[in-house]
Motif scaffolding. Structure first.
Motif, PDB file in Angstrom:
ATOM      1  N   PHE A 422       0.847  -1.201   0.000  1.00  0.00           N
ATOM      2  CA  PHE A 422       0.000   0.000   0.000  1.00  0.00           C
ATOM      3  C   PHE A 422       0.877   1.244   0.000  1.00  0.00           C
ATOM      4  O   PHE A 422       1.801   1.383   0.804  1.00  0.00           O
ATOM      5  N   GLY A 423       0.574   2.195  -0.916  1.00  0.00           N
ATOM      6  CA  GLY A 423       1.458   3.342  -1.138  1.00  0.00           C
ATOM      7  C   GLY A 423       1.254   4.533  -0.228  1.00  0.00           C
ATOM      8  O   GLY A 423       1.981   5.523  -0.328  1.00  0.00           O
ATOM      9  N   ASN A 424       0.256   4.504   0.668  1.00  0.00           N
ATOM     10  CA  ASN A 424       0.030   5.583   1.630  1.00  0.00           C
ATOM     11  C   ASN A 424      -0.036   6.959   0.955  1.00  0.00           C
ATOM     12  O   ASN A 424      -0.865   7.164   0.077  1.00  0.00           O
ATOM     13  N   ALA A 425       0.826   7.896   1.347  1.00  0.00           N
ATOM     14  CA  ALA A 425       0.763   9.249   0.794  1.00  0.00           C
ATOM     15  C   ALA A 425       0.977   9.243  -0.708  1.00  0.00           C
ATOM     16  O   ALA A 425       0.402  10.066  -1.434  1.00  0.00           O
ATOM     17  N   ARG A 426       1.796   8.340  -1.185  1.00  0.00           N
ATOM     18  CA  ARG A 426       2.038   8.243  -2.628  1.00  0.00           C
ATOM     19  C   ARG A 426       0.746   7.851  -3.349  1.00  0.00           C
ATOM     20  O   ARG A 426       0.439   8.350  -4.431  1.00  0.00           O
ATOM     21  N   GLN A 427      -0.019   6.944  -2.748  1.00  0.00           N
ATOM     22  CA  GLN A 427      -1.272   6.521  -3.344  1.00  0.00           C
ATOM     23  C   GLN A 427      -2.304   7.652  -3.309  1.00  0.00           C
ATOM     24  O   GLN A 427      -3.106   7.807  -4.231  1.00  0.00           O
ATOM     25  N   VAL A 428      -2.259   8.445  -2.252  1.00  0.00           N
ATOM     26  CA  VAL A 428      -3.148   9.599  -2.161  1.00  0.00           C
ATOM     27  C   VAL A 428      -2.795  10.613  -3.242  1.00  0.00           C
ATOM     28  O   VAL A 428      -3.680  11.228  -3.860  1.00  0.00           O
ATOM     29  N   ARG A 429      -1.501  10.809  -3.481  1.00  0.00           N
ATOM     30  CA  ARG A 429      -1.083  11.734  -4.543  1.00  0.00           C
ATOM     31  C   ARG A 429      -1.607  11.259  -5.901  1.00  0.00           C
ATOM     32  O   ARG A 429      -2.093  12.058  -6.708  1.00  0.00           O
ATOM     33  N   ASN A 430      -1.499   9.951  -6.167  1.00  0.00           N
ATOM     34  CA  ASN A 430      -2.012   9.409  -7.429  1.00  0.00           C
ATOM     35  C   ASN A 430      -3.517   9.642  -7.546  1.00  0.00           C
ATOM     36  O   ASN A 430      -4.024   9.985  -8.618  1.00  0.00           O
ATOM     37  N   LEU A 431      -4.229   9.444  -6.434  1.00  0.00           N
ATOM     38  CA  LEU A 431      -5.668   9.685  -6.426  1.00  0.00           C
ATOM     39  C   LEU A 431      -5.963  11.163  -6.682  1.00  0.00           C
ATOM     40  O   LEU A 431      -6.879  11.507  -7.448  1.00  0.00           O
ATOM     41  N   PHE A 432      -5.211  12.037  -6.050  1.00  0.00           N
ATOM     42  CA  PHE A 432      -5.374  13.480  -6.231  1.00  0.00           C
ATOM     43  C   PHE A 432      -5.202  13.866  -7.704  1.00  0.00           C
ATOM     44  O   PHE A 432      -6.020  14.620  -8.269  1.00  0.00           O
ATOM     45  N   GLU A 433      -4.158  13.331  -8.350  1.00  0.00           N
ATOM     46  CA  GLU A 433      -3.918  13.639  -9.752  1.00  0.00           C
ATOM     47  C   GLU A 433      -5.043  13.103 -10.637  1.00  0.00           C
ATOM     48  O   GLU A 433      -5.442  13.749 -11.612  1.00  0.00           O
ATOM     49  N   LYS A 434      -5.572  11.912 -10.304  1.00  0.00           N
ATOM     50  CA  LYS A 434      -6.688  11.356 -11.062  1.00  0.00           C
ATOM     51  C   LYS A 434      -7.926  12.238 -10.919  1.00  0.00           C
ATOM     52  O   LYS A 434      -8.639  12.496 -11.909  1.00  0.00           O
ATOM     53  N   ILE A 435      -8.192  12.705  -9.716  1.00  0.00           N
ATOM     54  CA  ILE A 435      -9.346  13.561  -9.464  1.00  0.00           C
ATOM     55  C   ILE A 435      -9.218  14.880 -10.224  1.00  0.00           C
ATOM     56  O   ILE A 435     -10.211  15.406 -10.761  1.00  0.00           O
ATOM     57  N   LEU A 436      -8.007  15.413 -10.308  1.00  0.00           N
ATOM     58  CA  LEU A 436      -7.803  16.655 -11.060  1.00  0.00           C
ATOM     59  C   LEU A 436      -8.121  16.457 -12.539  1.00  0.00           C
ATOM     60  O   LEU A 436      -8.647  17.365 -13.205  1.00  0.00           O
ATOM     61  N   GLU A 437      -7.799  15.281 -13.078  1.00  0.00           N
ATOM     62  CA  GLU A 437      -8.123  14.994 -14.478  1.00  0.00           C
ATOM     63  C   GLU A 437      -9.636  14.927 -14.674  1.00  0.00           C
ATOM     64  O   GLU A 437     -10.172  15.468 -15.654  1.00  0.00           O
ATOM     65  N   ILE A 438     -10.341  14.254 -13.760  1.00  0.00           N
ATOM     66  CA  ILE A 438     -11.799  14.162 -13.854  1.00  0.00           C
ATOM     67  C   ILE A 438     -12.414  15.557 -13.710  1.00  0.00           C
ATOM     68  O   ILE A 438     -13.343  15.923 -14.440  1.00  0.00           O
ATOM     69  N   HIS A 439     -11.880  16.346 -12.779  1.00  0.00           N
ATOM     70  CA  HIS A 439     -12.347  17.717 -12.570  1.00  0.00           C
ATOM     71  C   HIS A 439     -12.179  18.542 -13.839  1.00  0.00           C
ATOM     72  O   HIS A 439     -13.090  19.291 -14.253  1.00  0.00           O
ATOM     73  N   ALA A 440     -11.010  18.403 -14.487  1.00  0.00           N
ATOM     74  CA  ALA A 440     -10.744  19.164 -15.714  1.00  0.00           C
ATOM     75  C   ALA A 440     -11.743  18.799 -16.814  1.00  0.00           C
ATOM     76  O   ALA A 440     -12.250  19.677 -17.534  1.00  0.00           O
ATOM     77  N   ASN A 441     -12.033  17.510 -16.958  1.00  0.00           N
ATOM     78  CA  ASN A 441     -13.005  17.081 -17.966  1.00  0.00           C
ATOM     79  C   ASN A 441     -14.396  17.640 -17.662  1.00  0.00           C
ATOM     80  O   ASN A 441     -15.152  17.988 -18.569  1.00  0.00           O
ATOM     81  N   ARG A 442     -14.728  17.722 -16.379  1.00  0.00           N
ATOM     82  CA  ARG A 442     -16.064  18.209 -16.008  1.00  0.00           C
ATOM     83  C   ARG A 442     -16.219  19.694 -16.270  1.00  0.00           C
ATOM     84  O   ARG A 442     -17.262  20.143 -16.772  1.00  0.00           O
ATOM     85  N   VAL A 443     -15.198  20.481 -15.919  1.00  0.00           N
ATOM     86  CA  VAL A 443     -15.364  21.934 -15.979  1.00  0.00           C
ATOM     87  C   VAL A 443     -14.972  22.537 -17.325  1.00  0.00           C
ATOM     88  O   VAL A 443     -15.238  23.721 -17.567  1.00  0.00           O
ATOM     89  N   ALA A 444     -14.330  21.740 -18.185  1.00  0.00           N
ATOM     90  CA  ALA A 444     -13.814  22.297 -19.441  1.00  0.00           C
ATOM     91  C   ALA A 444     -14.902  22.969 -20.275  1.00  0.00           C
ATOM     92  O   ALA A 444     -14.651  23.968 -20.964  1.00  0.00           O
ATOM     93  N   GLY A 445     -16.129  22.436 -20.215  1.00  0.00           N
ATOM     94  CA  GLY A 445     -17.201  22.993 -21.031  1.00  0.00           C
ATOM     95  C   GLY A 445     -18.097  23.973 -20.317  1.00  0.00           C
ATOM     96  O   GLY A 445     -19.101  24.424 -20.884  1.00  0.00           O
TER      97      GLY A 445
END
Length: 465
Positions: A422-445
């Motif tokens: 389990f990656g702990n903070a590293r895994q949280v960072r990966n999740l954070f980056e994934k969420i930013l991508e989803i956020h970008a797709n949502r707000v782009a339009g």
């Protein structure tokens, strides 16, 4: 070949546009950046073999961008429609640089120290923007072929340590190998700012999320060392000090961060002259031929003199059950250097608790030389949420209340399902980056695209389990 080369050119544009100092501070800074981009390409691209065409394309765009006019940049945006000869010509630029740089050292980067100096004089956010931009470049290299291997994940960790090392400039000529390390031959390392203090370092330690027992152990160590320093000043006898330490725990739990802080603490207490942290692993210590490993160990130790040598996944040095390898030679050489240089070197070995027992039992003298053990536990779900919120704050994002509640459930599920890796903070960072991508797709339009929309993470932005 990457499916979306325009994404690469847009990342490069964003990187250089956000850092105008790179092109306005003279050729020396730009030349240093080119050399560092080559270094990062070699670290990431060669992590799983040779630098392939997709990785070469990413490097080509970043290396050429500051020297291109807008017409050339528009050509890159039409990559899918270019003929093979034009594509080859574009990538040949990077290939020629790689060929000329095959002997370049990848033990340090030149630009962090230069950018940090500029940042201290003017815009203090410049250094942070630079680090994030350079790390994005490294991520693009590792993701260029569509997959990120285990070796590339390890390479990214090394890259982050290289990028965030605000060290002095590297020597103009390669250091010559000597039979014994000399303090005067320290290569580029993490120089501690003159304004740094023990109080500042301890404040940073206390700001770390969790790690309650670790903080108490370090506080005890500090008190012990202060008392010994006072006894020494009065001519009283001192016990033999052993500062070499074992950091036990899974990845992403703050081991490297704490080791770096420990170096600064020992410097401020007067037990290390510089306090820099040099990070390495088996690959940095073990050579492929008999007799070369000891020389390689000496070279790494030399770079860490008067500071801390951090050996990640040290258990990989222990001889395997399949037979003898050069890991034992590295351990033997390291033990000798630790004994000979005990007043000028602190070694911290790190890794999973179970596996590290193999390392400690690899040589009769190993366990006795590491008397200080620090256990880094997995972060709790509550702490993982605090880490995520910290990423949000540093990235200028806000977590909506409903998103925070949903995220707490998501992180609790990740924690309950966690395995030994389990990656702990590293895994949280990966999740954070994934969420930013989803956020970008949502707000782009969304129109109008207000600052609130740009900075607010909602429950819609969370990935499904």
């Amino acid at each position: 070949m990457p499916s979306n080369p325009s994404r690469i050119i847009n990342h490069a544009r964003s990187f250089y546009d956000s850092l105008p100092e790179l092109t306005s501070s003279g050729d020396s800074l730009l030349q240093a950046l080119v050399a560092d981009l080559v270094r990062l390409t070699m670290v990431c691209g060669k992590a799983d073999g040779l630098i392939d065409s997709p990785e070469s394309l990413v490097a080509s765009v970043y290396l050429r961008y500051p020297f291109m006019d807008e017409a050339e940049r528009r050509v890159l945006l039409e990559w899918d429609y270019l003929d093979s000869n034009t594509k080859h010509t574009i990538q040949q630029h990077a290939n020629e640089i790689f060929a000329k740089s095959k002997n370049i050292s990848i033990a340090y980067l030149e630009t962090p120290a230069l950018i940090n100096a500029v940042s201290l004089r003017s815009d203090r956010s410049l250094y942070d923007r630079f680090c994030k931009g350079l790390y994005t470049f490294a991520q693009l290299i590792t993701k260029a072929d569509g997959t990120v291997s285990v070796e590339e994940e390890i390479a990214l960790k090394k890259v982050w340590n290289l990028i965030t090392t605000k060290g002095p400039l590297p020597p103009e000529k390669p250091l010559k190998q000597t039979s014994a390390p000399q303090a005067s031959a320290i290569p580029a390392a993490a120089q501690i700012a003159p304004s740094d203090s023990l109080d500042q370092t301890l404040a940073e330690l206390n700001e770390l999320i969790g790690l309650t027992e670790i903080k108490e152990q370090i506080k005890t160590l500090i008190n012990f060392l202060k008392v010994q320093k006072e006894r020494s000043s009065r001519g009283l006898k001192q016990p033999a000090l052993t500062l070499h330490s074992v950091f036990l725990g899974p990845p992403g739990t703050g081991k490297t961060t704490v080791a770096r802080l420990m170096g600064r603490i020992l410097k401020h207490l007067g037990f290390l002259a510089n306090g820099q942290l040099i990070e390495t692993d088996r690959a940095g210590l073990v050579a492929g031929y008999v007799g070369q490993t000891a020389a390689k160990v000496d070279e790494v130790v030399q770079s860490a003199l008067d500071g801390v040598l951090f050996i990640d996944e040290a258990y990989a040095l222990a001889p395997s059950e399949k037979g003898e390898d050069f890991g034992r030679e590295a351990i033997d050489a390291l033990m000798k250097r630790m004994e000979d240089l005990r007043d000028k070197l602190v070694v911290v070995v790190a890794g999973y608790e179970g596996e590290m027992q193999k390392f400690l039992d690899a040589n009769p003298g190993v366990r006795s030389r590491f008397s200080r053990h620090y256990k880094f536990p997995d972060y709790t779900p509550e702490q993982l949420l605090l880490i995520f919120e910290k990423f949000c704050t540093s990235g200028q994002y806000n977590l909506a209340p409903e998103a925070k509640a949903a995220l707490a459930i998501l992180l609790d599920g990740m924690y309950q399902r966690r395995g030994p890796t389990f990656g702990n903070a590293r895994q949280v960072r990966n999740l954070f980056e994934k969420i930013l991508e989803i956020h970008a797709n949502r707000v782009a339009g969304i129109l109008p695209l207000t600052e609130e929309v740009l900075t607010t993470i909602t429950a819609e932005d969370l990935p499904g389990e």
